[in-house]
Design a protein around this motif. Structure first.
Motif, PDB file in Angstrom:
ATOM      1  N   ASP A 219      -0.203  10.254   1.934  1.00 38.02           N
ATOM      2  CA  ASP A 219      -0.296  10.504   3.458  1.00 38.02           C
ATOM      3  C   ASP A 219      -0.073   8.823   4.142  1.00 38.02           C
ATOM      4  N   ALA A 220      -0.423   8.799   5.523  1.00 38.07           N
ATOM      5  CA  ALA A 220       0.000   7.590   6.156  1.00 38.07           C
ATOM      6  C   ALA A 220      -0.930   6.400   5.494  1.00 38.07           C
ATOM      7  N   SER A 221      -1.727   6.640   4.922  1.00 37.47           N
ATOM      8  CA  SER A 221      -2.644   5.664   4.382  1.00 37.47           C
ATOM      9  C   SER A 221      -1.824   4.632   3.338  1.00 37.47           C
ATOM     10  N   GLU A 222      -1.255   5.497   2.344  1.00 35.44           N
ATOM     11  CA  GLU A 222      -0.569   4.640   1.418  1.00 35.44           C
ATOM     12  C   GLU A 222       0.690   3.949   1.976  1.00 35.44           C
TER      13      GLU A 222
ATOM     14  N   ILE B 124      -4.057  12.636  -8.140  1.00 37.72           N
ATOM     15  CA  ILE B 124      -3.856  12.598  -6.550  1.00 37.72           C
ATOM     16  C   ILE B 124      -5.011  12.018  -5.874  1.00 37.72           C
ATOM     17  N   SER B 125      -5.744  11.486  -6.610  1.00 35.26           N
ATOM     18  CA  SER B 125      -7.093  10.735  -6.163  1.00 35.26           C
ATOM     19  C   SER B 125      -6.863   9.813  -5.011  1.00 35.26           C
ATOM     20  N   LYS B 126      -7.473   9.852  -3.890  1.00 33.39           N
ATOM     21  CA  LYS B 126      -7.058   9.103  -2.702  1.00 33.39           C
ATOM     22  C   LYS B 126      -8.044   7.909  -2.652  1.00 33.39           C
ATOM     23  N   THR B 127      -9.335   7.973  -3.168  1.00 35.29           N
ATOM     24  CA  THR B 127     -10.268   6.928  -3.579  1.00 35.29           C
ATOM     25  C   THR B 127      -9.614   5.859  -4.707  1.00 35.29           C
ATOM     26  N   ASN B 128      -9.053   6.548  -5.718  1.00 31.57           N
ATOM     27  CA  ASN B 128      -8.597   5.576  -6.654  1.00 31.57           C
ATOM     28  C   ASN B 128      -6.974   5.482  -6.690  1.00 31.57           C
ATOM     29  N   SER B 129      -6.490   5.729  -5.608  1.00 31.34           N
ATOM     30  CA  SER B 129      -5.124   5.574  -5.412  1.00 31.34           C
ATOM     31  C   SER B 129      -4.220   6.344  -6.478  1.00 31.34           C
ATOM     32  N   GLY B 130      -4.457   7.611  -6.672  1.00 32.19           N
ATOM     33  CA  GLY B 130      -3.747   8.321  -7.865  1.00 32.19           C
ATOM     34  C   GLY B 130      -2.398   7.982  -8.080  1.00 32.19           C
TER      35      GLY B 130
ATOM     36  N   TYR C 139     -14.779   4.885  -0.062  1.00 32.31           N
ATOM     37  CA  TYR C 139     -13.745   5.655   0.025  1.00 32.31           C
ATOM     38  C   TYR C 139     -12.627   5.382  -0.381  1.00 32.31           C
ATOM     39  N   PHE C 140     -12.202   3.995   0.145  1.00 35.48           N
ATOM     40  CA  PHE C 140     -10.917   3.468  -0.488  1.00 35.48           C
ATOM     41  C   PHE C 140     -11.351   2.444  -1.299  1.00 35.48           C
ATOM     42  N   ASP C 141     -11.252   2.607  -2.533  1.00 37.06           N
ATOM     43  CA  ASP C 141     -11.575   1.600  -3.743  1.00 37.06           C
ATOM     44  C   ASP C 141     -10.497   0.557  -3.681  1.00 37.06           C
ATOM     45  N   PRO C 142     -10.940  -0.800  -3.289  1.00 40.28           N
ATOM     46  CA  PRO C 142      -9.946  -1.821  -3.102  1.00 40.28           C
ATOM     47  C   PRO C 142      -9.275  -2.364  -4.440  1.00 40.28           C
ATOM     48  N   LEU C 143     -10.074  -2.105  -5.477  1.00 34.98           N
ATOM     49  CA  LEU C 143      -9.734  -2.624  -6.824  1.00 34.98           C
ATOM     50  C   LEU C 143      -8.537  -1.598  -7.289  1.00 34.98           C
ATOM     51  N   SER C 144      -8.439  -0.298  -6.721  1.00 32.42           N
ATOM     52  CA  SER C 144      -7.378   0.501  -6.935  1.00 32.42           C
ATOM     53  C   SER C 144      -6.271   0.442  -6.005  1.00 32.42           C
ATOM     54  N   TRP C 145      -6.674   0.192  -4.705  1.00 34.32           N
ATOM     55  CA  TRP C 145      -5.389   0.107  -3.754  1.00 34.32           C
ATOM     56  C   TRP C 145      -4.834  -1.257  -3.799  1.00 34.32           C
TER      57      TRP C 145
END
Length: 368
Positions: free
Chosen positions: A41-44, A256-262, A188-194
């Motif tokens: 979505d727009a976040s990525e 598709i995890s949003k928290t872990n940026s699937g 909710y947004f894990d920075p280590l993943s994002w």
């Protein structure tokens, strides 16, 4: 070419900010609209573009570990976060008098019950209700930027490899920071993943900064990206609407995890950016007069995003109080919210140009 591409980034970021507002406003169609654009979505897209913009703003080839400018940006984001938290807390306090059942109040319930303790935790980025953990993620990403630059100058392959390794460990191990304000108990947004999609954006931005095409056109790659982005739309929408269940639901949720940026979200965001970057339509759109205001939004993303959170929260409160609101009423609020974004972007851009003009005149009046 570099200027054209930078304007293209502003335009795309402006569009994502408007999409974020619509998604957070909790209209009756917000969730369906958000899931009708594919896995990402727009976040990525916003994080990817933020990485590109960071490289354009702060990267200097072989400058070593230069902390000052990115970390000053992190500090400004932190101050914006604190101000936004105070605004949301005050908003919830006012609503709690008569509208305690609204989502804005329930999100802030922990703070309202223990304002001192939770306020200190909020200042330490350990208590972030609702959408307030988005800016803290950017704080962490901006602290990461100097390391990205340093590793990139050593070896871009090493940088991407290390970033991918961190992403895998954080995603598979569910390594995250604590956030008791959310039911999940973590950000909710894990920075280590994002950080992976952000790092990819930084690498693309460095290519622009050094005079290279970040996403060179290739016919096969273009059609592959188009096919993936198109297929992702009905698949993700059908899953959201519960029209089908994948054979391995837990594994699919990881993808598709949003928290872990699937991985499907990252792949979809990259596919969309590749298409947008190589479509003549988008290149021409950057010069259209009626879209310049959208580019202005993208150029001033931090204040626009912050105001957007306040506006979307206000819209969600309205929807809590009027769950049967007509589509016409919702569209009026949507248009008004987008217009407020555009107006603020125009104001901030005029202010920037005026300040730039004043500095130029001052330099002419006082030559070195």
């Amino acid at each position: 070419m570099g200027i054209q591409r930078e304007v293209r980034i502003d335009l795309l970021r402006g569009i994502t900010l408007l999409l974020i507002f619509i998604g957070h406003a909790e209209f009756t169609f917000s969730a369906t609209f958000q899931h009708s654009r594919g896995f990402a979505d727009a976040s990525e897209l916003f994080v990817l573009l933020a990485g590109m913009s960071s490289a354009l703003a702060y990267y200097r080839p072989n400058a070593g570990l230069s902390l000052s400018r990115p970390w000053r940006r992190a500090w400004r984001i932190y101050l914006a976060y604190l101000l936004l938290f105070l605004i949301m807390a005050a908003f919830a306090s006012l609503l709690a008098i008569e509208y305690a059942h609204t989502s804005a109040v329930s999100d802030m319930a922990g703070f309202l019950n223990e304002p001192v303790r939770r306020g200190v935790q909020a200042a330490l980025l350990a208590y972030m209700p609702g959408d307030l953990d988005i800016l803290p993620m950017y704080i962490v990403l901006m602290l990461w930027v100097p390391v990205v630059f340093l590793l990139h100058d050593r070896s871009p392959t090493l940088l991407i490899g290390l970033s991918t390794l961190i992403w895998i460990v954080a995603g598979r191990g569910h390594v995250n920071f604590a956030n008791p304000a959310l039911e999940s108990g973590h950000w909710y947004f894990d920075p280590l993943s994002w950080q992976l999609i952000f790092t990819i954006g930084v690498v693309l931005g460095i290519r622009i900064k050094t005079g290279r095409d970040p996403l060179p056109y290739d016919r096969k790659a273009f059609f592959l990206a188009a096919g993936f982005a198109i297929i992702a739309i009905p698949v993700n929408l059908a899953y959201f609407l519960a029209w089908f269940q994948p054979p391995y639901p837990g594994f699919y949720k990881e993808l598709i995890s949003k928290t872990n940026s699937g991985p499907l979200r990252i792949a979809d965001a990259l596919a969309i950016l590749y298409l947008a970057w190589n479509m003549d339509f988008v290149k021409k759109a950057t010069g259209w007069v009626w879209l310049r205001h959208v580019s202005m939004i993208g150029r001033h993303s931090l204040p626009i995003f912050s105001i957007g959170i306040v506006l979307s929260t206000s819209a969600s409160v309205y929807m809590d109080l009027h769950p049967q609101a007509s589509l016409g009423a919702q569209m009026i609020i949507l248009v008004a919210g987008c217009a407020a974004h555009l107006a603020l972007g125009w104001f901030l851009e005029r202010k920037r140009l005026r300040a730039s003009s004043d500095r130029l005149q001052l330099g002419r009046a006082n030559p070195a």
